[in-house]
Design a protein around this motif. Structure first.
Motif, PDB file in Angstrom:
ATOM      1  N   GLY A 232     -28.730  -9.948  42.233  1.00 21.06           N
ATOM      2  CA  GLY A 232     -28.128  -8.800  41.364  1.00 21.06           C
ATOM      3  C   GLY A 232     -29.109  -7.658  41.346  1.00 21.06           C
ATOM      4  N   ALA A 233     -29.913  -7.555  42.445  1.00 19.77           N
ATOM      5  CA  ALA A 233     -31.139  -6.439  42.179  1.00 19.77           C
ATOM      6  C   ALA A 233     -30.737  -5.174  43.188  1.00 19.77           C
ATOM      7  CB  ALA A 233     -32.758  -6.792  42.334  1.00 19.77           C
ATOM      8  N   PRO A 234     -30.436  -4.043  42.019  1.00 21.66           N
ATOM      9  CA  PRO A 234     -30.188  -2.884  43.222  1.00 21.66           C
ATOM     10  C   PRO A 234     -31.939  -2.293  43.934  1.00 21.66           C
ATOM     11  CG  PRO A 234     -31.203  -2.589  40.988  1.00 21.66           C
ATOM     12  CD  PRO A 234     -30.898  -3.986  40.655  1.00 21.66           C
ATOM     13  N   MET A 235     -31.846  -2.635  44.742  1.00 25.23           N
ATOM     14  CA  MET A 235     -32.655  -1.860  46.408  1.00 25.23           C
ATOM     15  C   MET A 235     -32.403  -0.489  47.470  1.00 25.23           C
ATOM     16  SD  MET A 235     -35.126  -4.444  45.801  1.00 25.23           S
ATOM     17  CE  MET A 235     -35.758  -3.986  47.928  1.00 25.23           C
ATOM     18  N   SER A 236     -30.923  -0.252  47.190  1.00 24.13           N
ATOM     19  CA  SER A 236     -30.533   1.044  47.808  1.00 24.13           C
ATOM     20  C   SER A 236     -30.046   1.853  47.059  1.00 24.13           C
ATOM     21  CB  SER A 236     -29.926  -0.105  48.969  1.00 24.13           C
ATOM     22  OG  SER A 236     -30.072   1.584  50.479  1.00 24.13           O
ATOM     23  N   TYR A 237     -30.646   2.287  46.282  1.00 21.52           N
ATOM     24  CA  TYR A 237     -29.526   2.904  45.088  1.00 21.52           C
ATOM     25  C   TYR A 237     -29.201   4.097  45.420  1.00 21.52           C
ATOM     26  CZ  TYR A 237     -34.185   0.464  43.879  1.00 21.52           C
ATOM     27  OH  TYR A 237     -34.742  -0.458  43.020  1.00 21.52           O
ATOM     28  N   TRP A 238     -28.616   4.903  45.982  1.00 18.43           N
ATOM     29  CA  TRP A 238     -27.648   5.537  46.509  1.00 18.43           C
ATOM     30  C   TRP A 238     -26.312   5.014  47.483  1.00 18.43           C
ATOM     31  CZ3 TRP A 238     -30.692   9.669  49.522  1.00 18.43           C
ATOM     32  CH2 TRP A 238     -31.969  10.145  49.155  1.00 18.43           C
ATOM     33  N   ALA A 239     -26.181   3.551  47.404  1.00 17.37           N
ATOM     34  CA  ALA A 239     -25.283   2.800  47.985  1.00 17.37           C
ATOM     35  C   ALA A 239     -24.261   2.838  46.986  1.00 17.37           C
ATOM     36  CB  ALA A 239     -25.530   2.003  49.273  1.00 17.37           C
ATOM     37  N   GLY A 240     -22.641   2.420  47.791  1.00 14.65           N
ATOM     38  CA  GLY A 240     -21.633   1.703  47.488  1.00 14.65           C
ATOM     39  C   GLY A 240     -20.802   3.123  47.521  1.00 14.65           C
ATOM     40  N   GLY A 335     -34.312   8.710  43.456  1.00 17.03           N
ATOM     41  CA  GLY A 335     -35.337   9.149  44.593  1.00 17.03           C
ATOM     42  C   GLY A 335     -34.931   8.308  46.122  1.00 17.03           C
ATOM     43  N   ASN A 336     -34.179   7.484  44.879  1.00 13.96           N
ATOM     44  CA  ASN A 336     -34.036   6.150  47.071  1.00 13.96           C
ATOM     45  C   ASN A 336     -35.372   6.144  47.193  1.00 13.96           C
ATOM     46  OD1 ASN A 336     -32.721   4.459  47.712  1.00 13.96           O
ATOM     47  ND2 ASN A 336     -31.652   5.317  48.953  1.00 13.96           N
ATOM     48  N   ARG A 337     -37.201   5.710  47.144  1.00 16.08           N
ATOM     49  CA  ARG A 337     -37.631   5.679  47.724  1.00 16.08           C
ATOM     50  C   ARG A 337     -38.476   4.805  48.046  1.00 16.08           C
ATOM     51  NH1 ARG A 337     -40.955  10.078  44.393  1.00 16.08           N
ATOM     52  NH2 ARG A 337     -39.901  12.245  44.902  1.00 16.08           N
ATOM     53  N   LEU A 338     -37.817   3.550  47.390  1.00 19.08           N
ATOM     54  CA  LEU A 338     -38.416   2.639  47.842  1.00 19.08           C
ATOM     55  C   LEU A 338     -37.916   1.999  49.361  1.00 19.08           C
ATOM     56  CD1 LEU A 338     -40.473  -0.618  47.123  1.00 19.08           C
ATOM     57  CD2 LEU A 338     -37.861  -1.388  46.502  1.00 19.08           C
ATOM     58  N   PRO A 372     -23.758  -3.404  43.049  1.00 19.39           N
ATOM     59  CA  PRO A 372     -22.790  -3.343  44.421  1.00 19.39           C
ATOM     60  C   PRO A 372     -22.959  -4.206  45.061  1.00 19.39           C
ATOM     61  CG  PRO A 372     -22.616  -0.962  43.483  1.00 19.39           C
ATOM     62  CD  PRO A 372     -23.768  -1.949  42.618  1.00 19.39           C
ATOM     63  N   PRO A 373     -22.958  -4.914  46.230  1.00 24.70           N
ATOM     64  CA  PRO A 373     -23.476  -5.161  47.089  1.00 24.70           C
ATOM     65  C   PRO A 373     -24.094  -3.996  47.849  1.00 24.70           C
ATOM     66  CG  PRO A 373     -21.188  -5.842  47.184  1.00 24.70           C
ATOM     67  CD  PRO A 373     -21.244  -5.257  45.938  1.00 24.70           C
ATOM     68  N   GLN A 374     -23.582  -3.498  47.912  1.00 26.61           N
ATOM     69  CA  GLN A 374     -24.484  -2.214  49.057  1.00 26.61           C
ATOM     70  C   GLN A 374     -25.729  -1.916  48.776  1.00 26.61           C
ATOM     71  OE1 GLN A 374     -21.101  -1.842  47.269  1.00 26.61           O
ATOM     72  NE2 GLN A 374     -19.510  -1.916  49.404  1.00 26.61           N
ATOM     73  N   GLN A 375     -25.423  -2.116  47.259  1.00 25.73           N
ATOM     74  CA  GLN A 375     -27.055  -1.574  46.644  1.00 25.73           C
ATOM     75  C   GLN A 375     -28.129  -2.494  46.720  1.00 25.73           C
ATOM     76  OE1 GLN A 375     -26.493   0.077  42.578  1.00 25.73           O
ATOM     77  NE2 GLN A 375     -25.662   1.862  43.406  1.00 25.73           N
ATOM     78  N   ALA A 376     -27.590  -3.612  47.181  1.00 27.80           N
ATOM     79  CA  ALA A 376     -28.271  -5.368  46.717  1.00 27.80           C
ATOM     80  C   ALA A 376     -28.718  -5.418  48.662  1.00 27.80           C
ATOM     81  CB  ALA A 376     -27.560  -6.738  45.977  1.00 27.80           C
ATOM     82  N   ILE A 377     -28.450  -4.504  49.280  1.00 30.06           N
ATOM     83  CA  ILE A 377     -28.137  -5.407  50.436  1.00 30.06           C
ATOM     84  C   ILE A 377     -28.019  -4.475  51.822  1.00 30.06           C
ATOM     85  CG2 ILE A 377     -25.507  -5.374  51.722  1.00 30.06           C
ATOM     86  CD1 ILE A 377     -28.691  -8.156  51.845  1.00 30.06           C
ATOM     87  N   ASN A 378     -28.422  -3.107  51.554  1.00 29.43           N
ATOM     88  CA  ASN A 378     -27.724  -1.823  52.471  1.00 29.43           C
ATOM     89  C   ASN A 378     -30.051  -1.396  52.992  1.00 29.43           C
ATOM     90  OD1 ASN A 378     -25.242  -1.360  52.615  1.00 29.43           O
ATOM     91  ND2 ASN A 378     -25.782   0.648  52.257  1.00 29.43           N
ATOM     92  N   TRP A 379     -30.263  -2.155  52.043  1.00 27.04           N
ATOM     93  CA  TRP A 379     -32.014  -2.007  52.048  1.00 27.04           C
ATOM     94  C   TRP A 379     -32.978  -2.167  53.908  1.00 27.04           C
ATOM     95  CZ3 TRP A 379     -35.457  -6.239  52.613  1.00 27.04           C
ATOM     96  CH2 TRP A 379     -34.367  -7.276  51.801  1.00 27.04           C
ATOM     97  N   VAL A 380     -31.697  -3.411  53.376  1.00 31.26           N
ATOM     98  CA  VAL A 380     -31.894  -4.391  55.174  1.00 31.26           C
ATOM     99  C   VAL A 380     -31.419  -3.426  56.514  1.00 31.26           C
ATOM    100  CG1 VAL A 380     -31.702  -6.292  57.086  1.00 31.26           C
ATOM    101  CG2 VAL A 380     -31.609  -6.544  53.843  1.00 31.26           C
ATOM    102  N   ALA A 381     -30.818  -2.890  56.928  1.00 31.97           N
ATOM    103  CA  ALA A 381     -30.429  -1.830  57.798  1.00 31.97           C
ATOM    104  C   ALA A 381     -31.454   0.195  57.426  1.00 31.97           C
ATOM    105  CB  ALA A 381     -28.788  -1.326  57.250  1.00 31.97           C
ATOM    106  N   ASP A 382     -31.340  -0.367  56.574  1.00 29.24           N
ATOM    107  CA  ASP A 382     -33.064   0.859  56.631  1.00 29.24           C
ATOM    108  C   ASP A 382     -33.952   0.804  56.744  1.00 29.24           C
ATOM    109  OD1 ASP A 382     -30.365   2.168  54.722  1.00 29.24           O
ATOM    110  OD2 ASP A 382     -31.593   2.279  52.654  1.00 29.24           O
ATOM    111  N   LEU A 383     -34.625  -0.493  56.435  1.00 30.14           N
ATOM    112  CA  LEU A 383     -35.760  -0.844  56.913  1.00 30.14           C
ATOM    113  C   LEU A 383     -35.385  -0.950  58.237  1.00 30.14           C
ATOM    114  CD1 LEU A 383     -37.269  -3.324  54.112  1.00 30.14           C
ATOM    115  CD2 LEU A 383     -37.674  -1.188  54.880  1.00 30.14           C
ATOM    116  N   TYR A 384     -34.747  -2.037  58.897  1.00 30.72           N
ATOM    117  CA  TYR A 384     -34.418  -2.499  60.306  1.00 30.72           C
ATOM    118  C   TYR A 384     -33.171  -1.515  60.453  1.00 30.72           C
ATOM    119  CZ  TYR A 384     -37.989  -5.831  58.430  1.00 30.72           C
ATOM    120  OH  TYR A 384     -38.792  -5.910  57.404  1.00 30.72           O
TER     121      TYR A 384
END
Length: 763
Positions: A232-240, A335-338, A372-384
């Protein structure tokens, strides 16, 4: 953007707003009609005497419930005061011992490492890797990962793992930064590994804010971190998605990160975690102001222990330094910089999530409105940006999605712990043996016996398929870049003109007074023994508990009470829906306008469409296609078999394979990082050139003995397991290739290897 296109966008925003208002009103009407129907059907004919008895019993019951309710609130306040006086220790259901206190480090911070002591009846397996659990520092105190016996901590202990936790103290060390915290947590990982030198790298599990903290640690020190579990961790903060995730608009509504700086300045340079809890309670005003209290009232004979237990944790508000919250808001939430690799922990040094080499398990829920799931998983697509890019990077990511559980339920629900977290713990022994890729994890139940049995299925997914979670191809994230730019401007103005004045006026002592009268604290100490009216009521409440008057649960008065409760809840829900729809609409009208005027702004999905060149690791693996030994050959054949057999892997099958041939293959005798390197290399070879991967097997199996040994292991699998015909066909191809090699005069020949019998009971 052309004016006509802008008008179309505005029209679409207005149409969505109209639909949401209509849905809110319809939902309110439906709730009220259902409540009215239930009330109308609850009544039954009564004689005057029955009506009188019903009224009297209900009145006495209501009076007793009220006394017990307010006494429970008094106990909550007393518990809060006692917890404050005790220094707000971690609320763990397990005993623990201190291992390291980061307040003594060269770069001190208010964090510590503790070892969880196994309870009676639990025996730890010295051969199993350790667990390190990082709880969230998001307003509350530590302990949520071990809040109950059935918890992440509990099931890791039951599985025989040594368990450590990262805890933190209420007051930050003056001047500490988020970089200090990450470096301390990295040191904790190193200490855990030192305490278990003969075992694999520790599992690092992070909850909510602790999830992205775990990822920061893994980025700083990838060599010491084992598998990572992010709950349940936010990683892609603008998603939703619109109409689903109102919390993501908070930064834009408030004008950016300057409000966090203001709150810190009003606290004398310290940020009060109660403000973060306010944000959570803002999401569901019906529950915050009515439902949880009515639930206590309506179940007054059974609910108080659970209510008091949870409120003890919910009411423990921890503090952050101004520098910490400023970094978090500016770099992450606004900033969603991570995921973009722009979040600096030191000048010129950023957290690089691509440096993380450990397998990652992501647990999210469709019912989570905080992460939300988008914030928890979208970072995968941002990185790869593509599935191939993920595989070429050698990364394994497993996603587990729950359908309904809320944010806190991910961590504190006993049912979730018994099902999801127990299976995650089970999977961690095998996740490093997976070839690179993205996997969806599902849990199957077998209830045919006296106990529920579980099995896990891992299904290969494509990174491109993550778009199914999104509306509008992530174009609705473009306005958030405008928010980030506005935030930077507002923060500079605040720091230049406002901060110096407030910092000079508000002393640390004044900040403590401001925190003491925060509404979330005042409602607790105000409803405690400090309140003479409630203290005097305690004996009456105790008398009421011993003299409970039963009420007619099917009577008209109870039906009227439930109708009123439903009406109040529906009213609050109507307000929430109208509020969220209005905030969302105005957000897109304001920031969407600026976004449409800037042609350089693009959605993450657009940027992610760029295909990267194969990294050097891919070229090196393909160049080494003829290099390796018996273990490399066995892994290669297994990967080809899995590839031919479909895109699913069952945990029970992986366990059976390990039991039959795992140790003899040699992979399990290697350190995990060496084993992972072999799996990554062979996966690249199989994925890129399967035909050549089979043809070059004789180069890896250099003697007839090795070739016979591998075939014997494959025959053992075929004889003891159900294998798909497509996967079984690989054995025939391997046999043919190796037979040709045995017949070649350029290779040594022999009578065949003597295969050592393998014990089938090895787990």
């Amino acid at each position: 953007m052309h004016p006509m296109d802008m008008m179309k966008v505005y029209g679409r925003v207005a149409e969505i707003y109209r639909l949401r208002i209509g849905e809110a009103v319809s939902a309110y009407g439906a709730a009220m009609r259902e409540a009215a129907s239930a009330f109308a059907g609850a009544g039954r004919p009564q004689t005057p005497a029955e009506a009188w008895r019903d009224s009297v019993s209900y009145a006495f019951d209501a009076a007793q419930r009220s006394l017990i309710f307010w006494d429970t609130m008094r106990q909550r306040g007393n518990n809060w005061i006692a917890h404050e006086k005790a220094g707000k220790p971690p609320l763990l259901a397990f005993d623990y011992e201190m291992v390291a206190d980061a307040r003594t480090f060269a770069r001190p911070c208010n964090y510590a490492l503790v070892r969880i002591l196994p309870p009676d009846g639990v025996t730890l397996d010295p051969e199993k890797r350790a667990f390190l659990i990082i709880d969230p520092r998001a307003g509350h105190g530590p302990g949520i990962g071990g809040f109950k016996k059935d918890s992440e901590v509990g099931f890791a202990l039951k599985a025989g793992h040594a368990v450590y936790m990262v805890i933190f103290f209420p007051e930050p060390v003056p001047g500490q930064t988020l970089a200090d915290v990450s470096l301390a947590e990295s040191e904790f990982v190193r200490l855990v590994r030192e305490r278990h030198p003969t075992h694999e790298r520790p599992v690092v599990m992070g909850n909510c804010q602790g999830g992205w903290a775990a990822m920061l640690v893994a980025a700083l020190d990838p060599d010491n971190v084992g598998p990572i579990v992010v709950n349940g961790a936010p990683m892609s903060y603008w998603a939703g998605n619109d109409a689903e995730n109102p919390m993501r608009y908070a930064g834009g509504v408030l004008g950016g990160a300057w409000t966090a700086s203001l709150a810190s300045d009003l606290g004398g340079g310290v940020f009060d975690g109660a403000y973060l809890v306010d944000n959570f309670e803002y999401l569901n005003p019906a529950n915050t102001y009515f439902t949880k209290y009515y639930s206590l009232y309506s179940k007054i004979d059974t609910e108080p222990p659970r209510f008091l237990e949870f409120e003890r944790w919910w009411g423990g508000y921890f503090l952050m330094n101004r520098e910490e919250i400023k970094w978090i808001v500016e770099n992450l939430f606004v900033g969603n910089r991570l995921a973009a690799g722009k979040a600096e922990w030191a000048p010129g040094k950023t957290f690089d999530l691509k440096a993380v080499r450990s397998p990652i398990i992501v647990f999210a829920s469709l019912g989570d409105n905080i992460t939300p799931p988008q914030q928890a998983i979208n970072w995968v697509a941002d990185l790869y940006p593509t599935t191939q890019a993920l595989k070429d990077a050698g990364q394994v990511i497993v996603g587990l999605m729950h359908d309904t559980v809320g944010h806190l339920g991910i961590f504190v629900s006993g049912a979730i712990a018994r099902r999801e977290h127990a299976q995650i713990v089970d999977l961690l022994d095998y996740v490093e043996a997976l070839p690179p890729g993205l996997y969806g994890m599902t849990i199957e139940e077998d209830r045919s016996g006296p106990e529920v049995k579980y099995d896990v299925t891992l299904t290969e997914r494509r990174v491109e398929d993550l778009a199914v979670l999104q509306k509008y191809n992530r174009n609705d994230e473009i306005p958030f870049e405008v928010v980030a730019n506005v935030s930077q401007t507002n923060s500079r103005l605040y720091e230049t003109f406002v901060h110096p004045a407030i910092a000079a006026m508000v002393t640390p002592e004044m900040g403590r007074v401001v925190r003491a009268v925060h509404p979330l604290r005042a409602v607790r100490w105000g409803l405690s023994d400090l309140n003479p009216w409630l203290k005097a009521m305690a004996p009456l409440a105790e008398f009421a508990r011993g003299q409970r008057t039963p009420r007619d649960e099917k009577g008209v008065h109870v039906a009227g009470e439930r109708f009123a409760a439903t009406a109040i809840t529906a009213g609050w829900d109507l307000y929430r829906r109208l509020r969220d729809a209005t905030v969302e609409t105005e957000f897109f009208r304001l920031y969407g306008t600026f976004a449409m005027l800037d042609p350089d702004l693009t959605a993450p999905a657009t940027a992610a469409a760029l295909v990267e060149q194969p990294p050097a690791e891919v070229e090196a693996a393909l160049a080494a296609i003829r290099e390796g030994g018996f273990t490399d050959a066995g892994v290669r054949v297994a990967l080809i078999g899995f590839k031919r057999g479909g895109n699913e892997r069952r945990l029970s099958t992986l366990k059976q394979i390990r039991e039959l041939v795992g140790y003899e293959l040699g992979l399990l005798a290697l350190p995990s990082d060496v084993a992972q390197a072999i799996i990554r290399r062979q996966s690249i070879i199989v994925d890129r050139n399967e035909a050549e991967a089979i043809a070059t097997l004789p180069a890896l199996l250099k003697t007839p003995q090795e070739r016979s040994r591998l075939l014997a292991l494959l025959d053992r699998l075929l004889a003891n397991m159900e294998i798909a015909p497509e996967a079984a066909s690989v054995v025939d191809e391997v046999r043919q290739v190796l037979a040709v090699a045995d017949a070649s005069p350029s290779l040594p020949r022999g009578e065949g290897a003597q295969v050592v019998p393998f014990p089938l009971n090895v787990a």
